[in-house]
Design an enzyme around this catalytic site. Structure first.
Site, PDB file in Angstrom:
ATOM      1  N   LYS A  54     -15.927  28.782  31.996  1.00 31.46           N
ATOM      2  CA  LYS A  54     -16.945  29.044  32.990  1.00 31.46           C
ATOM      3  C   LYS A  54     -18.264  29.306  32.356  1.00 31.46           C
ATOM      4  O   LYS A  54     -18.424  29.961  31.227  1.00 31.46           O
ATOM      5  CB  LYS A  54     -16.593  30.123  33.863  1.00 31.46           C
ATOM      6  N   ARG A  84      -3.243  29.116  40.317  1.00 31.02           N
ATOM      7  CA  ARG A  84      -1.996  28.346  41.101  1.00 31.02           C
ATOM      8  C   ARG A  84      -0.840  28.281  40.224  1.00 31.02           C
ATOM      9  O   ARG A  84       0.305  28.174  40.409  1.00 31.02           O
ATOM     10  CB  ARG A  84      -2.578  27.064  41.681  1.00 31.02           C
TER      11      ARG A  84
HETATM   12  N1  BES Z   1     -11.000  32.628  39.936  1.00 34.64           N
HETATM   13  C1  BES Z   1     -11.276  31.586  40.260  1.00 34.64           C
HETATM   14  C2  BES Z   1     -11.734  31.357  41.784  1.00 34.64           C
HETATM   15  C3  BES Z   1     -12.961  32.165  42.140  1.00 34.64           C
HETATM   16  C4  BES Z   1     -14.379  31.808  41.840  1.00 34.64           C
HETATM   17  C5  BES Z   1     -12.792  33.511  42.552  1.00 34.64           C
HETATM   18  C6  BES Z   1     -15.188  32.738  42.389  1.00 34.64           C
HETATM   19  C7  BES Z   1     -13.710  34.358  43.110  1.00 34.64           C
HETATM   20  C8  BES Z   1     -15.040  33.918  42.771  1.00 34.64           C
HETATM   21  C9  BES Z   1     -10.274  30.479  40.051  1.00 34.64           C
HETATM   22  O1  BES Z   1      -9.431  30.284  38.943  1.00 34.64           O
HETATM   23  C10 BES Z   1     -11.068  29.129  39.829  1.00 34.64           C
HETATM   24  O2  BES Z   1     -11.639  29.068  38.737  1.00 34.64           O
HETATM   25  N2  BES Z   1     -11.177  28.089  40.753  1.00 34.64           N
HETATM   26  C11 BES Z   1     -11.759  26.821  40.258  1.00 34.64           C
HETATM   27  C12 BES Z   1     -10.881  25.751  40.713  1.00 34.64           C
HETATM   28  C13 BES Z   1     -11.411  24.576  40.188  1.00 34.64           C
HETATM   29  C14 BES Z   1     -11.454  24.196  38.799  1.00 34.64           C
HETATM   30  C15 BES Z   1     -10.229  23.423  40.684  1.00 34.64           C
HETATM   31  C16 BES Z   1     -12.944  26.676  41.272  1.00 34.64           C
HETATM   32  O3  BES Z   1     -12.931  27.338  42.463  1.00 34.64           O
HETATM   33  O4  BES Z   1     -14.119  26.272  40.825  1.00 34.64           O
HETATM   34 MN    MN Z   2     -10.349  29.749  37.012  1.00 36.38          MN
END
Ligand code: BES
Ligand code: MN
Ligand code: ZN
Length: 499
Positions: free
Chosen positions: A280, A354
């Site tokens: 990220k 997931r």
């Molecule tokens: N923990 C994040 C989701 C999240 C984002 C929670 C912002 C709280 C605030 C999760 O693990 C994630 O990174 N999800 C990705 C999934 C994508 C790569 C399919 C997302 O939401 O961008």
């Molecule tokens: Mn994530």
């Protein structure tokens, strides 16, 4: 906390903060009359100075005049007409709790108009909300500040109730609300603790401490235990991190009598989500200590269940790891195998939640519960869909969904149903494995839900709650303090109580 419910009128109660919760604007309101008596003059000029208009949510303070038995008067409008809702009472109590904490005015007294006006039936929820709000509002997170909060939370609460026979029940309702708030505040602290303090190993210790304190049963699956069970999806996520990945399983059993139901609550417990190799950006990482918010809710819910001795057997389960980029980190393109035998192609290491749940959900199923509810800060897409305050609820069991929605409504922790749309399963098809962990560009919250469903043991009613938005407040308001929220501990308790 000293709790008292009685029929002493506003002028006769010795307190620090005297709260008048008004319904309607002026003359018709019982609290308004009481206020005029306390001040010896019309309150209107003093209030309008503060921009007070008598709109629902208006909140003003007036120093109590000499000769009264209070120090500060709070005037808050619960509703412009009709009966107030639970949220209005909770929000006022929350702001009073914060005020008490800030000022050190530790004795508070509530006079809600519908109680004061002698409305025949004042629901116990009014008093439960006083407890929930007061406890929630009195929270501060100062663990890492040199200058700690100057004052403690409110330590004495009085509430007016005209009736006699049900007073014990009303005191009980305040106390119930305070217990729930206390448990919810624990969840807030877990979320607020940074990832260098709360990591997969220290988190396990915190669970052990809770088990000792609350007399819960606890089983911890060590990393080796997880390996032996073939939890290849969960373990892949933690591979690049600096700690042992472990599964925590806490159990609350009613002290006496038979449990009315057996519930498994499964929480996402990624103590820090860097995104892994699919890293990220810094701005995206900044709040990712909150990525264990699902497990914090589960932790808070079982703490509350124990505190109020809920007549439900509660299993709190979370698979704790951190998603990092170490040299052992799982790679994009890896094919991993979950404990139920399904293979997963990892097309984005940042879709890690997931993967951890893919092994936690089958474990929950082994407990043969009547329901499985999972809670997870799972997708940014859910925040795009529902904004920062609302959680996405997915599941195929209509009556379970309805019960959860109703509980969420009572608790003021809103869920909104999102569909598990079968057609979108094709977005999860992989060429090299049974499923992939990444959907297409659109509908990201839904494909995450569909992915999880593949790992839920058949035949057990299941619901998935994506709390990515409401787990954490970045833009605070008086009724939404900054940081971890403990969402949805209240809703979970409301739901389990209804079983
Ligand atoms: N923990 C994040 C989701 C999240 C984002 C929670 C912002 C709280 C605030 C999760 O693990 C994630 O990174 N999800 C990705 C999934 C994508 C790569 C399919 C997302 O939401 O961008
Ligand atoms: Mn994530
Ligand atoms: Zn995550």
């Amino acid at each position: 906390m000293k709790i008292q419910v009685a029929a002493k009128k506003p002028g006769n109660v010795s307190t620090d903060i005297l709260v008048l919760g008004l319904i309607g604007r002026g003359a018709g309101s019982a609290g308004w009359g009481a206020l005029r008596d306390l001040l010896g003059t019309s309150p209107a000029p003093l209030l309008s100075l503060q921009g007070w208009k008598g709109k629902a949510g208006d909140f003003a303070t007036i120093p109590a005049p000499k000769g009264t038995r209070a120090r500060l008067i709070v005037v808050a409008t619960l509703a412009e007409r009709g009966n107030p809702d639970r949220g209005a009472v909770r929000d006022v109590a929350l702001r009073v709790g914060a005020l008490a904490r800030k000022t050190g005015l530790s004795r508070v007294a509530f006079f809600l108009d519908h109680a004061l006006a002698g409305v025949e039936r004042v629901e116990a929820w009014s008093y439960q909300e006083i407890g929930e709000g007061l406890g929630y509002g009195g929270y501060v997170f100062d663990n890492h500040l040199e200058t700690k909060a100057e004052h403690g939370p409110a330590d004495s609460v009085y509430a007016y109730f005209g009736g006699r026979s049900a007073r014990d029940g009303m005191e009980g309702a305040i106390s119930f609300g305070l217990s729930v708030a206390d448990a919810q505040n624990r969840a807030r602290t877990l979320v607020n603790e940074p990832a260098n303090v709360l990591n997969p190993e220290s988190y396990v210790q915190m669970a052990r401490d809770l088990a000792t304190e609350m007399d819960l049963d606890i089983t911890v699956l060590s990393q080796a235990d997880c390996e032996a069970r073939g939890m290849g999806a969960f373990l892949a996520v933690g591979q690049g991190g600096g700690y042992e990945s472990q599964v925590v399983h806490l159990i609350h059993r009613p002290k006496k009598g038979k449990a009315r139901a057996r519930v498994a609550l499964v929480g996402k417990a990624v103590t820090f989500d860097s995104g892994g190799l699919c890293l990220k950006p810094a701005s995206g990482q900044a709040t990712m200590k909150m990525d264990m918010g699902g497990s914090a809710a589960v932790f808070g819910a079982i703490a509350a269940a124990a505190a109020v001795d809920l007549q439900v057997e509660v299993h709190a389960i979370f698979a704790a790891c951190e998603n990092m980029t170490g040299s052992k980190a799982f790679h994009t393109g890896d094919v991993i195998t979950a404990s139920n035998g399904k293979t997963i192609e990892v097309l984005n290491t940042d879709a890690e939640g997931r993967l951890t749940l893919a092994d936690a959900l089958p474990y929950a199923g082994e407990q043969k519960p009547d329901y499985i509810i999972d809670l997870a800060t799972l997708t940014g897409a859910c925040m795009v869909a529902l904004g920062p305050s609302i959680a996405g609820l997915m599941g195929r069991n209509r009556s379970l969904n309805r019960a959860l929605l109703q509980a969420s409504d009572r608790a003021g922790e809103p869920f909104w149903e999102l569909p598990l749309h079968d057609e979108y399963k094709e977005m999860l098809q992989s060429k090299v494995a049974d499923i992939k962990n990444l959907g297409a560009r659109w509908g990201g919250a839904l494909t995450a839900g569909l992915f999880l469903e593949e790992f839920v043991p058949k035949g057990i009613p299941w619901a998935h709650i994506d709390i990515a938005g409401p787990a954490y407040v970045e833009s605070p308001k008086p009724t939404r303090p900054f940081g971890g929220t403990g969402f949805p501990v209240r809703a979970l308790i409301e739901w389990m109580r209804s079983l």
